[in-house]
Design a protein around this motif. Structure first.
Motif, PDB file in Angstrom:
ATOM      1  N   PHE A  99       0.825  -1.198   0.000  1.00 43.06           N
ATOM      2  CA  PHE A  99       0.000   0.000   0.000  1.00 43.06           C
ATOM      3  C   PHE A  99       0.861   1.251   0.000  1.00 43.06           C
ATOM      4  CE2 PHE A  99      -2.148  -3.446   2.164  1.00 43.06           C
ATOM      5  CZ  PHE A  99      -3.124  -3.681   1.211  1.00 43.06           C
ATOM      6  N   GLN A 100       2.159   1.023   0.052  1.00 41.26           N
ATOM      7  CA  GLN A 100       3.055   2.165  -0.005  1.00 41.26           C
ATOM      8  C   GLN A 100       3.147   2.652  -1.440  1.00 41.26           C
ATOM      9  OE1 GLN A 100       6.754   0.711   1.417  1.00 41.26           O
ATOM     10  NE2 GLN A 100       6.013   0.463   3.512  1.00 41.26           N
ATOM     11  N   THR A 101       3.495   3.907  -1.558  1.00 43.15           N
ATOM     12  CA  THR A 101       3.715   4.445  -2.880  1.00 43.15           C
ATOM     13  C   THR A 101       4.972   3.808  -3.454  1.00 43.15           C
ATOM     14  OG1 THR A 101       2.849   6.464  -1.999  1.00 43.15           O
ATOM     15  CG2 THR A 101       3.863   6.588  -4.158  1.00 43.15           C
ATOM     16  N   ALA A 102       4.899   3.453  -4.729  1.00 43.84           N
ATOM     17  CA  ALA A 102       6.040   2.796  -5.351  1.00 43.84           C
ATOM     18  C   ALA A 102       7.196   3.777  -5.534  1.00 43.84           C
ATOM     19  CB  ALA A 102       5.613   2.224  -6.687  1.00 43.84           C
ATOM     20  N   GLU A 103       8.407   3.275  -5.332  1.00 44.04           N
ATOM     21  CA  GLU A 103       9.604   4.084  -5.556  1.00 44.04           C
ATOM     22  C   GLU A 103       9.972   3.966  -7.029  1.00 44.04           C
ATOM     23  OE1 GLU A 103      11.768   5.934  -3.702  1.00 44.04           O
ATOM     24  OE2 GLU A 103      10.305   5.833  -2.038  1.00 44.04           O
ATOM     25  N   TYR A 104       9.634   4.976  -7.809  1.00 39.59           N
ATOM     26  CA  TYR A 104       9.965   4.880  -9.227  1.00 39.59           C
ATOM     27  C   TYR A 104      11.197   5.741  -9.526  1.00 39.59           C
ATOM     28  CZ  TYR A 104       7.200   9.164  -9.101  1.00 39.59           C
ATOM     29  OH  TYR A 104       6.708  10.384  -8.786  1.00 39.59           O
ATOM     30  N   THR A 105      11.749   5.549 -10.709  1.00 40.46           N
ATOM     31  CA  THR A 105      12.903   6.320 -11.121  1.00 40.46           C
ATOM     32  C   THR A 105      12.427   7.696 -11.563  1.00 40.46           C
ATOM     33  OG1 THR A 105      13.718   4.265 -11.988  1.00 40.46           O
ATOM     34  CG2 THR A 105      14.940   6.232 -12.594  1.00 40.46           C
ATOM     35  N   LYS A 106      12.944   8.715 -10.905  1.00 44.74           N
ATOM     36  CA  LYS A 106      12.506  10.067 -11.259  1.00 44.74           C
ATOM     37  C   LYS A 106      13.371  10.612 -12.394  1.00 44.74           C
ATOM     38  CE  LYS A 106      10.407  10.761  -6.845  1.00 44.74           C
ATOM     39  NZ  LYS A 106      10.834   9.593  -6.043  1.00 44.74           N
ATOM     40  N   ASN A 107      12.958  11.728 -12.977  1.00 44.37           N
ATOM     41  CA  ASN A 107      13.653  12.321 -14.118  1.00 44.37           C
ATOM     42  C   ASN A 107      13.994  11.280 -15.180  1.00 44.37           C
ATOM     43  OD1 ASN A 107      13.657  14.771 -12.732  1.00 44.37           O
ATOM     44  ND2 ASN A 107      15.486  14.122 -11.607  1.00 44.37           N
ATOM     45  N   PRO A 108      12.994  10.746 -15.835  1.00 46.15           N
ATOM     46  CA  PRO A 108      13.259   9.685 -16.807  1.00 46.15           C
ATOM     47  C   PRO A 108      14.038  10.213 -18.004  1.00 46.15           C
ATOM     48  CG  PRO A 108      11.030  10.499 -17.051  1.00 46.15           C
ATOM     49  CD  PRO A 108      11.595  11.189 -15.849  1.00 46.15           C
ATOM     50  N   VAL A 109      14.747   9.311 -18.647  1.00 48.14           N
ATOM     51  CA  VAL A 109      15.482   9.696 -19.852  1.00 48.14           C
ATOM     52  C   VAL A 109      14.492   9.755 -21.016  1.00 48.14           C
ATOM     53  CG1 VAL A 109      17.341   9.041 -21.411  1.00 48.14           C
ATOM     54  CG2 VAL A 109      17.536   8.591 -18.946  1.00 48.14           C
TER      55      VAL A 109
ATOM     56  N   LYS B 219       2.494  13.628 -14.529  1.00 46.78           N
ATOM     57  CA  LYS B 219       2.025  14.537 -13.490  1.00 46.78           C
ATOM     58  C   LYS B 219       0.592  14.242 -13.067  1.00 46.78           C
ATOM     59  CE  LYS B 219       3.767  19.072 -12.502  1.00 46.78           C
ATOM     60  NZ  LYS B 219       4.129  20.378 -13.023  1.00 46.78           N
ATOM     61  N   ASP B 220      -0.308  14.100 -14.063  1.00 44.07           N
ATOM     62  CA  ASP B 220      -1.699  13.861 -13.675  1.00 44.07           C
ATOM     63  C   ASP B 220      -2.154  12.428 -13.980  1.00 44.07           C
ATOM     64  OD1 ASP B 220      -2.054  13.773 -16.371  1.00 44.07           O
ATOM     65  OD2 ASP B 220      -3.583  15.345 -16.474  1.00 44.07           O
ATOM     66  N   GLY B 221      -1.217  11.582 -14.364  1.00 43.04           N
ATOM     67  CA  GLY B 221      -1.568  10.181 -14.584  1.00 43.04           C
ATOM     68  C   GLY B 221      -2.056   9.890 -15.995  1.00 43.04           C
ATOM     69  N   THR B 222      -2.182  10.887 -16.857  1.00 41.14           N
ATOM     70  CA  THR B 222      -2.594  10.638 -18.234  1.00 41.14           C
ATOM     71  C   THR B 222      -1.444  10.991 -19.171  1.00 41.14           C
ATOM     72  OG1 THR B 222      -3.372  12.859 -18.779  1.00 41.14           O
ATOM     73  CG2 THR B 222      -4.895  11.423 -17.591  1.00 41.14           C
ATOM     74  N   THR B 223      -1.635  10.690 -20.453  1.00 38.80           N
ATOM     75  CA  THR B 223      -0.589  11.006 -21.422  1.00 38.80           C
ATOM     76  C   THR B 223      -0.586  12.491 -21.771  1.00 38.80           C
ATOM     77  OG1 THR B 223      -2.139  10.309 -23.114  1.00 38.80           O
ATOM     78  CG2 THR B 223      -0.427   8.740 -22.511  1.00 38.80           C
TER      79      THR B 223
ATOM     80  N   THR C 242       0.235   4.918 -18.661  1.00 37.84           N
ATOM     81  CA  THR C 242       0.712   5.903 -17.690  1.00 37.84           C
ATOM     82  C   THR C 242       0.023   5.731 -16.353  1.00 37.84           C
ATOM     83  OG1 THR C 242      -0.965   7.399 -18.515  1.00 37.84           O
ATOM     84  CG2 THR C 242       1.263   7.672 -19.383  1.00 37.84           C
ATOM     85  N   SER C 243       0.583   6.387 -15.366  1.00 40.95           N
ATOM     86  CA  SER C 243      -0.013   6.317 -14.045  1.00 40.95           C
ATOM     87  C   SER C 243       0.337   7.569 -13.258  1.00 40.95           C
ATOM     88  CB  SER C 243       0.501   5.078 -13.333  1.00 40.95           C
ATOM     89  OG  SER C 243      -0.046   5.041 -12.056  1.00 40.95           O
ATOM     90  N   LYS C 244      -0.441   7.797 -12.188  1.00 39.13           N
ATOM     91  CA  LYS C 244      -0.194   8.948 -11.316  1.00 39.13           C
ATOM     92  C   LYS C 244       1.037   8.713 -10.443  1.00 39.13           C
ATOM     93  CE  LYS C 244      -4.921  10.469 -10.584  1.00 39.13           C
ATOM     94  NZ  LYS C 244      -5.959  10.522  -9.584  1.00 39.13           N
ATOM     95  N   PRO C 245       1.645   9.792  -9.943  1.00 39.33           N
ATOM     96  CA  PRO C 245       2.846   9.639  -9.118  1.00 39.33           C
ATOM     97  C   PRO C 245       2.582   8.898  -7.797  1.00 39.33           C
ATOM     98  CG  PRO C 245       2.601  11.921  -9.828  1.00 39.33           C
ATOM     99  CD  PRO C 245       1.356  11.213 -10.229  1.00 39.33           C
ATOM    100  N   ASP C 246       1.328   8.917  -7.314  1.00 36.59           N
ATOM    101  CA  ASP C 246       1.105   8.276  -6.008  1.00 36.59           C
ATOM    102  C   ASP C 246       0.713   6.812  -6.149  1.00 36.59           C
ATOM    103  OD1 ASP C 246      -1.334   8.579  -7.109  1.00 36.59           O
ATOM    104  OD2 ASP C 246      -2.271   9.579  -5.386  1.00 36.59           O
TER     105      ASP C 246
END
Lengths: 219, 634
Positions: free
Chosen positions: B166-176, B268-272, B242-246
């Motif tokens: 239930f934790q927010t996933a740790e994703y890679t920020k600033n994608p290439v 940012k908002d979960g959409t393309t 795509t998905s939202k940051p949370d």
């Protein structure tokens, strides 16, 4: 000429005529797609004149499937009450269960069974109890065909074992023999479901030996 | 109107996951829509290739086999017992069945309507988590694992207290990212310099329009379908999922499985229609989950101290517990636990070697024996092991042997610290009897085979199930060769083994009562190891030795191999394999419950269902014993 006939006939309520109507167009179809209704009654005793039905449970079987949302479970308001049988069926005179009148129960039951073939354990007893109840309410007898699981079980046994068969198999005996869980034994719905499973298990055993025919099943 | 049947169905469902995670009123809603289906042996619930049904299923009575046909070959995948769910594919992916579900015996199954189930369970992450696992593990097979992105088969949700999902996933920020007019060559160079597996194609607003992964480059460029000067938009996968940051870990995983992808683009908002701000990969998901075999194995490999090995091995026990709770197929569990046990032992030997004052004088091999050797050890048990060292000249023998005895002693101590008890019978490499040179071992086995006696047979049950763990593997191969050539010279040994395999009488007595221990501390307990598992293990060993099957140590796999070799006895061998798996699972569950080896079972604590299940496993034991009696004229 028809008038003479009509005048002699009792004035039956619509729900009874609806019930009879189902039988006018009844045709025998494949056993595999036929609707069977397995049912059971809980009563105040075994005397068909004196005793009363307290509860009816029924499930319908099509193919090899029983749909939980298409089962019937009714509790009936009765003046006759025998405290000594409570320990068997567990239905109290003024319990919390929602009860309906006999006539309401009949309406629901007939609308549920329609022209389906009825399956019961020691079917004769349940048939008599229901017919008595119909009579009390000025209606005719049930028109459905009956299949007795006790009788059917005897037929499913191979001829060489017939000598060892008991004359009388209780529902508990069959549960043991056929490995059926005795959940909610001695409630009408519980016993109806057990009877349905037993019926399916016996059918599969009968079917293994021959292509099951209606004549054989209903005999 | 009251519906007692629905209440009883709900009572039953409530005993098993995922239904035990649903509240009572919702469960009753589901239960009242269930169909109860009766099946004769051989009836199918659905067939491979069938359009998906509106239901998924739970076994109420009996057992349902899942199997499939590939290139005309029939393969069994899994057996579902009472309380197991199957046919969950339509819940996750709307596509035809990949498997056939057949009643293994007279059975009753509950068909649970997907629409009703989803209406109450849709927002229940725990339920979904369980279903993903059930789906992934039933699909665990080379045949399907590829399309499911194989990492998911290793993800097993842990207890409900485990909040990771239930934790927010740790994703890679600033994608290439790259622009739409970039060539593949430039994109690939960027990916390779930055050592990344995917690149996101963005438009002028930095919104994602497509994604290119390593496999796109492999499949579309490497194969020559497109020239390397093609612009990225020609080969990218679009639109991007795509998905939202949370996004939570569980949701991320669900998205990946649903869409059959390994990368999720976070915007940012979960959409393309908004800026790409990150990428979540399955690797990220795995890392956040932590408690999975891949991560544990990595931890073992990196361990440089015994203490760390111990921590890693203890994690595996937690993992085992959740596997068993979730009804994961035992063959899968066993494979993973064997891999972990082997890795721990390997590492323990490696550390011990590095801590010795000098290098080993000659090459050697470390062997696991008994249950670890058969790769069927689930819980911590005694350590049974042996050591083979290369032959040396007579004058060097004593110093060489004492070197390896010292090494073995150190390994043993480490294993003990990790949690493997010392072997009571001292069948350990630290015992001079079981730390020998290659030629001594060959003579030892020849002696056991050619001059069998009670003791040889007793030892054979431990020593003939060896497997190589560490060191020089040729030493082990040569030993195996010797054993098989020696076996050819005699049939007496088989007779001894056969007699041993049938010496334990049937676990159920005349009145279908379990045969319990008559006296001692274990009076009235049922010894599942000696009464049920050992006869199966002993028979399997005998069968593979006779048929010269090498390299298969696991009892269930031995039976499966026999089924292949003797199609006429296929049913018997397969039922033995199944019984063995079911009994091992039973023993492990009991062991976890009572915090011991699970060997002795208090019969009164079993439900009727469990007793039935046990009894069903006993039938093949009798049958295989009868077959051996006949084969060896015992």
């Amino acid at each position: 000429m028809l008038n003479w006939f009509k005048n002699n006939k009792k004035e039956y309520p619509d729900f009874w005529l609806d019930y009879l109507n189902h039988f006018k167009s009844k045709k025998r179809t494949d056993i595999k797609t036929t609707r069977f209704v397995a049912f059971d009654t809980e009563t105040t005793g075994f005397n068909k004149k004196e005793d009363r039905i307290l509860s009816i449970g029924a499930v319908s079987i099509i193919g090899k499937t029983i749909k939980v949302n298409q089962s019937l479970e009714i509790y009936i308001e009765q003046d006759i009450f025998k405290p000594e049988t409570v320990k068997i069926h567990g239905i109290l005179k003024h319990g919390s269960l929602e009860k309906i009148s006999e006539l309401e129960a009949i309406k629901l039951f007939l609308a549920y069974i329609k022209d389906s073939d009825l399956v019961a354990h020691h079917a004769g007893f349940d048939k008599n109890m229901i017919n008595e109840m119909l009579l009390r309410n000025n209606l005719g007898k049930l028109k459905n065909k009956f299949i007795d699981t006790g009788h059917l079980y005897n037929k499913s046994k191979h001829i060489i074992y017939r000598d060892n068969l008991k004359e009388h198999y209780s529902l508990d005996d069959l549960c043991e023999e056929l490995n059926v869980a005795k959940t909610d034994r001695h409630t009408a719905t519980g016993d109806a479901l057990i009877t349905a499973v037993i019926f399916l298990k016996i059918l599969s055993r009968l079917d293994k030996r021959k292509n099951l025919e209606w004549d054989y099943l209903l005999k | 109107m009251k519906n007692s049947i629905a209440e009883r169905v709900a009572d039953f469902l409530n005993r098993y996951p995922p239904f035990n995670m649903i509240n009572t009123s919702d469960l009753l809603k589901i239960a009242s829509e269930v169909n109860i289906i009766y099946l004769e042996k051989g009836d199918t619930v659905f067939n491979q290739g069938d359009h998906f049904n509106d239901h998924f299923y739970m076994v109420r009575d009996g057992a349902i086999t899942l199997h499939y046909t590939l290139n005309g070959l029939e393969k069994n995948l899994n057996m579902n017992d009472v309380g197991d769910i199957f046919g969950v594919r339509p819940l996750i992916a709307k596509e035809s069945y990949k498997l056939t579900a057949t009643a293994n015996e007279e059975s009753i199954v509950y068909a649970v309507p997907i629409a009703t189930f989803q209406s109450v369970a849709d927002n229940n992450a725990k339920v979904y988590k369980y279903l993903i696992t059930a789906f992934a593990t039933n699909a665990y097979d080379p045949f399907t694992s590829e399309e499911n992105a194989e990492v998911f088969v290793d993800y097993i949700p842990t207890t409900s207290n485990d909040m990771v999902n239930f934790q927010t996933a740790e994703y890679t920020k600033n994608p290439v990212t790259c622009k739409e007019n970039t060539t593949i060559r430039d994109a690939a160079i960027k990916m390779s310099t930055l050592k990344i597996g995917c690149i996101i194609v963005t438009d002028k607003n930095k919104n994602p329009v497509g994604i290119i992964t390593n496999s796109d480059i492999k499949n579309k460029i490497g194969t020559g379908k497109f020239p390397i000067e093609t612009v990225v938009t020609d080969i990218m996968s679009a639109p991007v999922i795509t998905s939202k940051p949370d996004i939570t870990v569980a949701d991320g995983q669900l998205q990946m499985i649903k869409n059959g992808i390994g990368h999720l683009c976070i915007t940012k908002d979960g959409t393309t229609n908004s800026k790409a701000i990150g990428v979540l990969t399955h690797h990220d998901v795995l890392v956040s989950l932590g408690n999975n075999p891949a991560v544990i194995l990595k931890e073992i490999k990196r361990a440089n101290r015994t203490k760390k090995l111990r921590t890693a091995r203890l994690k595996a026990n937690t993992l085992l517990k959740s596997y068993l709770e979730q009804n994961i197929p035992i063959s899968h569990i066993v494979k993973i636990m064997a891999q972990i046990n082997d890795a721990v032992t390997y590492k323990a030997v490696e550390i011990a070697v590095s801590k010795m004052p000098t290098e080993p004088p000659v090459s050697f091999a470390w062997l696991a024996l008994g249950s670890q050797g058969r790769r069927e050890q689930l819980l911590f048990t005694d350590q049974d092991n042996a050591l083979i060292f290369e032959d040396v000249s007579e004058e060097n023998y004593d110093t060489t042997k004492s070197y390896f005895l010292e090494l073995a002693k150190r390994v043993s101590e480490r294993l003990n610290k990790i949690g493997f008890e010392y072997c009571e019978a001292d069948m350990m490499a630290s015992n001079p009897e079981w730390c020998k040179s290659a030629s001594e071992w060959r003579d030892q086995f020849k002696n056991w085979i050619l001059k069998p006696d009670e003791k040889a047979v007793l030892l054979s049950s431990i020593f003939f199930d060896y497997s190589y763990i560490y060191g020089n593997e040729t030493l082990v191969d040569t030993l195996t060769e010797t054993i098989f050539t020696t076996i050819d010279k005699t049939s007496l040994f088989f007779k001894f083994l056969g007699r041993d395999a049938i010496k334990s009488p049937s676990p159920v007595g005349f009145f279908k009562k379990f045969v319990v221990e008559q006296n001692g501390e274990q009076k009235d307990l049922f010894n599942i190891k000696s009464r049920a598992l050992m006869p199966l293990i002993d028979s399997a060993r005998l069968l593979v030795l006779i048929n010269k099957i090498k390299g298969i140590n696991n009892t269930a796999e031995r039976y499966e191999k026999m089924a292949e070799l003797e199609p006429e006895n296929k049913a018997l061998y397969n039922s033995c394999a199944y019984a063995f798996k079911a009994l091992s699972k039973f023993k492990a569950k009991q062991g976890i419950l009572h915090k011991n080896s699970g060997k002795f079972i208090v019969l009164e604590t079993l439900t009727k269902e469990e007793k039935l299940k046990l009894r069903r496993c006993f039938k093949p034991i009798n049958e295989i014993q009868e077959t051996l009696k006949y084969k060896f004229d015992l």
